[in-house]
Design a protein around this motif. Sequence first.
Motif, short mmCIF file in Angstrom:
data_model
loop_
_atom_site.label_atom_id
_atom_site.label_comp_id
_atom_site.label_asym_id
_atom_site.label_seq_id
_atom_site.Cartn_x
_atom_site.Cartn_y
_atom_site.Cartn_z
N ALA A 1 -11.40 -32.69 7.79
CA ALA A 1 -11.38 -33.89 8.78
C ALA A 1 -12.30 -33.44 9.72
O ALA A 1 -12.66 -32.06 9.93
CB ALA A 1 -9.83 -34.21 9.27
N GLY A 2 -12.94 -34.70 10.52
CA GLY A 2 -13.55 -34.29 11.58
C GLY A 2 -12.80 -33.55 12.82
O GLY A 2 -11.48 -33.61 12.53
N ARG A 3 -13.23 -33.52 13.98
CA ARG A 3 -12.66 -32.77 15.11
C ARG A 3 -12.25 -33.62 16.08
O ARG A 3 -12.82 -34.63 16.51
CB ARG A 3 -13.27 -31.58 15.61
N TYR A 4 -10.86 -33.37 16.81
CA TYR A 4 -10.82 -33.81 18.24
C TYR A 4 -11.60 -32.99 19.24
O TYR A 4 -11.96 -32.07 18.81
CB TYR A 4 -9.29 -33.75 18.56
N ARG A 5 -11.84 -33.80 20.42
CA ARG A 5 -12.60 -32.92 21.20
C ARG A 5 -12.19 -31.73 21.68
O ARG A 5 -12.87 -30.66 21.77
CB ARG A 5 -13.01 -33.84 22.41
N VAL A 6 -10.69 -31.68 21.65
CA VAL A 6 -10.19 -30.14 22.07
C VAL A 6 -10.50 -29.28 21.13
O VAL A 6 -10.50 -28.00 21.20
CB VAL A 6 -8.74 -30.33 22.37
N GLU A 7 -10.65 -29.60 20.11
CA GLU A 7 -10.87 -28.68 18.59
C GLU A 7 -12.46 -28.19 18.81
O GLU A 7 -12.63 -27.02 18.66
CB GLU A 7 -10.76 -29.32 17.26
N SER A 8 -13.44 -28.98 19.19
CA SER A 8 -14.66 -28.80 19.36
C SER A 8 -14.77 -27.87 20.61
O SER A 8 -15.49 -26.84 20.59
CB SER A 8 -15.44 -30.13 19.75
N TYR A 9 -14.09 -28.14 21.80
CA TYR A 9 -14.10 -27.33 22.76
C TYR A 9 -13.60 -25.96 22.71
O TYR A 9 -14.28 -24.87 22.85
CB TYR A 9 -13.17 -27.74 23.99
N LEU A 10 -12.46 -25.59 21.70
CA LEU A 10 -12.12 -24.36 21.25
C LEU A 10 -12.97 -23.78 20.43
O LEU A 10 -13.37 -22.56 20.58
CB LEU A 10 -10.67 -24.55 20.69
N ASP A 11 -13.68 -24.34 19.37
CA ASP A 11 -14.76 -24.06 18.47
C ASP A 11 -15.81 -23.38 19.57
O ASP A 11 -16.47 -22.16 19.33
CB ASP A 11 -15.40 -25.05 17.69
N HIS A 12 -16.26 -24.25 20.79
CA HIS A 12 -17.32 -23.55 21.46
C HIS A 12 -16.68 -22.22 22.18
O HIS A 12 -17.59 -21.44 22.24
CB HIS A 12 -17.46 -24.74 22.56
#
Lengths: 388, 388
Positions: A273-284
């Motif tokens: 699946a694609g990501r929620y923004r909080v996931e992208s933030y944690l990836d960052h």
Amino acid sequence: MFTPGAPVPDSAPWSAAVGQGGGVLRSVNIGALALEAGGELPSVTVAYECWGTLNGDGSNAVLIQHALTGSTHVSRGDSEEDGWWEGLVGPGEVIDTNRYFVVAANMLGGCYGTTGPSSIAADGAPYGSRFPFVTIRDSVHAEARLADALRIGSWHAVIGGSMGGARALEWAVTFPERVQRCAVVAACAASTAEQIAFAQAQVLAIRQDPNFAGGDYYDGAAPTLGLGLARRIAHITYRSEAEMGARFGRAVQPGEDPLGDGRLRPSTGGSVAGRYRVESYLDHQAHKLVTRFDANSYVAITEALMSHDVARGRGTLREALAPTGCVEFLVAAVNSDRLYFPAQSEELAAALPGDVKVRRIDSAIGHDGFLTEVATVGELLRESFFAD
Amino acid sequence: MFTPGAPVPDSAPWSAAVGQGGGVLRSVNIGALALEAGGELPSVTVAYECWGTLNGDGSNAVLIQHALTGSTHVSRGDSEEDGWWEGLVGPGEVIDTNRYFVVAANMLGGCYGTTGPSSIAADGAPYGSRFPFVTIRDSVHAEARLADALRIGSWHAVIGGSMGGARALEWAVTFPERVQRCAVVAACAASTAEQIAFAQAQVLAIRQDPNFAGGDYYDGAAPTLGLGLARRIAHITYRSEAEMGARFGRAVQPGEDPLGDGRLRPSTGGSVAGRYRVESYLDHQAHKLVTRFDANSYVAITEALMSHDVARGRGTLREALAPTGCVEFLVAAVNSDRLYFPAQSEELAAALPGDVKVRRIDSAIGHDGFLTEVATVGELLRESFFAD
């Protein structure tokens, strides 16, 4: 920033202690260090930065202790990079480098210049898996040798947040005659069951990465996936639920679909699946850390923090704290901290000699408030230690 | 317990619905299921257990929804194994099987009989990576087909805790005419940023395990290290800081030394330290789960839970909840829950039609209080739904 694991040339410490603008990483070799858990490190380098000038009687020195993945870079100084408590230390700032000589030392086991797992052992190869277990107390002993080398008998103040607070507290107890004032910010007297539990998950995330290779990965790919996962877990605990909710909620990362596409895919990877923004933030957050920190150091320092217990071998907490010789003790907690709960700061304060009141850092952000609320930290320090 | 992923023979649902003592896993094939995220599953089996006997007009049916790694085994029934809400369902219990026909269905994507990633696809091989993205809503649609097969028009009550609460809520909104009473325990209207963040860490722990092989590991070793780490992370969030502190504190696992031995070891594994008791406890939780749960199902259901948002495509939360046709709504929260905060239950209750007050489950244990405080849950259900 300094390159993790890069060798740091030793400097002549006394000359280095005079007239520094800061921002330059220096080091001293303190020789062999016997370790609390047994064994020794045969040759230890302690890396540090300093700002300001030590006065003639060595009475204006301040030690600032960094947190888990922090470094000596508290303040920009003459460098071009902001420090992690930028604005607190400098000419005319709360910790005024026109008056005080400020030192920050890299933690034993770290990757910013002090001897750690990525350092080269006597046989010319990195320690890797051979790096021994080190404790907060071991690092404080190494830092005391740095103080010796810098001819600092007694610190005007030792100040730290999070793991830096644990180090500051250990200083006050291990060397009571050398710490006149101590600030323990967003930290507690001993790592708790929950802190240990979250730390275990982080250490396992790294150890279970096949690239970790038991710690001997310096010839190959680094365990970045494991280190990144460790950072994600940690970062959640550094922030409050409310902060993440207000900042991200259920927002979707632009261009991605967290519900996936539902197709049955023949390839590997599943219906990712694609990501929620909080996931992208944690990836960052994960990506940023893996480019600047060594996985072995993360494990070593995390395990050192798990070991943190200022009362170990010293009786009850009250008995352990009784010898501290501080004229002032500042205990401060972030009111939304859910990793180092304010109640834990209250326990510490209650066990300290004298009447120590916990000061609150008003922030909704969680534990990281000790980093983001520099102005509040500065105000508390000014009132407590730097009023005159 | 039932073997994860083992095939469950279809039963004749109507006959199965009469005179059950429970504890026997049954299933119906509900045919093809179109999925919310797109695509379809061509042939879906829904596994269930039931207790008691459906009355002539089908008005005495109760659906109990399990949590993330739960199963249909709510109550021992005729089996020898306690259920996860043992004591709540049975002859003379709060949900009296002399009067009510109680059903529990395994979640879509699960590994306890309902079609999931470990199920055999049409080509004779497990779905593995080919299993599509499923949502809470998809599972509720599958469960509605089970209700059809069992000739249950409208449930006397749909009851669930944690993810089961999300499923219960989705039932009340998706099929308002089929849910007369709804209990949402330790759950909320939509997964929050923090719940998503912790879930991401768990999913990554599994996906990063090399044995995961993108989900196609059924011919080889299972990704037990990754699944175990996911469970550790989750389990910390299921317990309160206070509970872990009181239960374990900094106690050391007998015979082990968390400070390691400090020796420089030439072998791989580094100076691996012994464990604190809380680490051993979490290791035990991890071990228990990997012997009973499929990693792909863990990912599929966790991602389904991340997707939980009862208002998705239905306007504001208040608008989404307006059509619910329940005569009673029970919203309950564990007061020490730090995964599904009581405030989130308050938000849900405030958005529901009518005057719904959040009931508290008094427990210091944290989220898992919805499982451990069976007597309290029973009392709340008795008052709200089963008073006569």
